[in-house]
Design an enzyme around this catalytic site. Structure first.
Site, PDB file in Angstrom:
ATOM      1  N   VAL A   1       0.838  -1.200   0.000  1.00 38.37           N
ATOM      2  CA  VAL A   1       0.000   0.000   0.000  1.00 38.37           C
ATOM      3  C   VAL A   1       0.876   1.253   0.000  1.00 38.37           C
ATOM      4  O   VAL A   1       0.961   1.990  -0.976  1.00 38.37           O
ATOM      5  CB  VAL A   1      -0.960   0.016   1.209  1.00 38.37           C
ATOM      6  CG1 VAL A   1      -1.808   1.288   1.209  1.00 38.37           C
ATOM      7  CG2 VAL A   1      -1.862  -1.215   1.192  1.00 38.37           C
ATOM      8  N   CYS A   2       1.525   1.496   1.130  1.00 39.10           N
ATOM      9  CA  CYS A   2       2.217   2.771   1.346  1.00 39.10           C
ATOM     10  C   CYS A   2       3.518   2.898   0.561  1.00 39.10           C
ATOM     11  O   CYS A   2       4.076   3.995   0.482  1.00 39.10           O
ATOM     12  CB  CYS A   2       2.478   2.961   2.839  1.00 39.10           C
ATOM     13  SG  CYS A   2       0.954   2.887   3.824  1.00 39.10           S
ATOM     14  N   ILE A   3       3.989   1.809  -0.022  1.00 42.35           N
ATOM     15  CA  ILE A   3       5.137   1.865  -0.917  1.00 42.35           C
ATOM     16  C   ILE A   3       4.697   1.754  -2.370  1.00 42.35           C
ATOM     17  O   ILE A   3       5.065   2.568  -3.217  1.00 42.35           O
ATOM     18  CB  ILE A   3       6.156   0.758  -0.577  1.00 42.35           C
ATOM     19  CG1 ILE A   3       6.760   1.019   0.794  1.00 42.35           C
ATOM     20  CG2 ILE A   3       7.250   0.674  -1.633  1.00 42.35           C
ATOM     21  CD1 ILE A   3       7.521   2.322   0.923  1.00 42.35           C
TER      22      ILE A   3
END
Length: 219
Positions: free
Chosen positions: A120-122
């Site tokens: 998600v955040c990467i």
């Protein structure tokens, strides 16, 4: 196609990249299943120290620090005590204008990403940055996913879009590149001895057995 049709990107250099550390916070770490927690902290700390030694611009960003995820790992903030932490509500860092503006302000086109969670955040900011023409490097062993499958597929997805997976030790050694660069020789070896596992143990052994002559930069 000729090799000129697919030029090899220049190696990472202290002058051409920016590091972004994303959501290294307790609540995010609780969900990580793709890497041992202690190893994750070790690797991102080594990565942060590498950026600090080579003066690579480094951005710290968190998500819902006060209301959900908790503070950024102290091992990171101790390396960058003066660096402000941009706290977001967005899962996708690239959807926070403050972060994107800070990256663009560096004038650098190579973005090195590490954070939680990989899928998600990467993956989300990596894909958006690639779409906008940046070169993106993901430090795979300084990221963590909610499962091994989630992590692996996220790295694969970014790579298929044109991103480059690397490791934290590769980042460190790519910046050093020549052991004759004595101004960073000792700091790099200090990082490796503390965070580089058996490689670091080997350096300690060589120094103990050979003394001052144990130096890769000398002929």
């Amino acid at each position: 196609m000729s090799p000129a049709s697919h030029p090899v990107p220049a190696l990472l250099d202290p002058s051409n990249c920016v590091l972004v550390l994303i959501d290294f916070q307790p609540q995010m770490a609780f969900g990580v299943k793709s890497i041992d927690g202690q190893l994750l902290v070790n690797n991102v700390t080594g990565l942060a120290k590498a950026a600090q030694v080579f003066k690579v611009p480094t951005l710290l960003t968190s998500v819902a620090e006060k209301t959900f995820s908790g503070p950024t790992f102290s091992q990171i903030t101790e390396v960058f005590p003066q660096e402000p932490i941009i706290d977001r509500t967005t899962m996708n860092t690239w959807e926070d204008k403050r972060v994107v503006d800070a990256i663009k302000k560096t004038g650098r086109k190579k973005i090195v990403l590490a954070g939680l969670w990989t899928e998600v955040c990467i993956a989300f900011p990596a894909l958006d940055a690639l779409r906008e023409g940046f070169e993106v490097y993901v430090v795979a062993d300084a990221c963590g996913g909610t499962s091994q499958v989630a992590h692996d597929l996220a790295i694969q997805r970014v790579a298929q879009a044109g991103g480059t997976p690397i490791t934290w030790l590769q980042f460190l050694l790519e910046l050093q590149r020549d052991w004759a660069r004595q101004e960073t020789y000792d700091p790099v070896n200090a990082i490796v001895k503390q965070h580089g596992g058996t490689y670091g143990a080997g350096i300690t052994y060589a120094k103990a057995m050979l003394g001052a002559s144990a130096n890769e930069g000398k002929r």
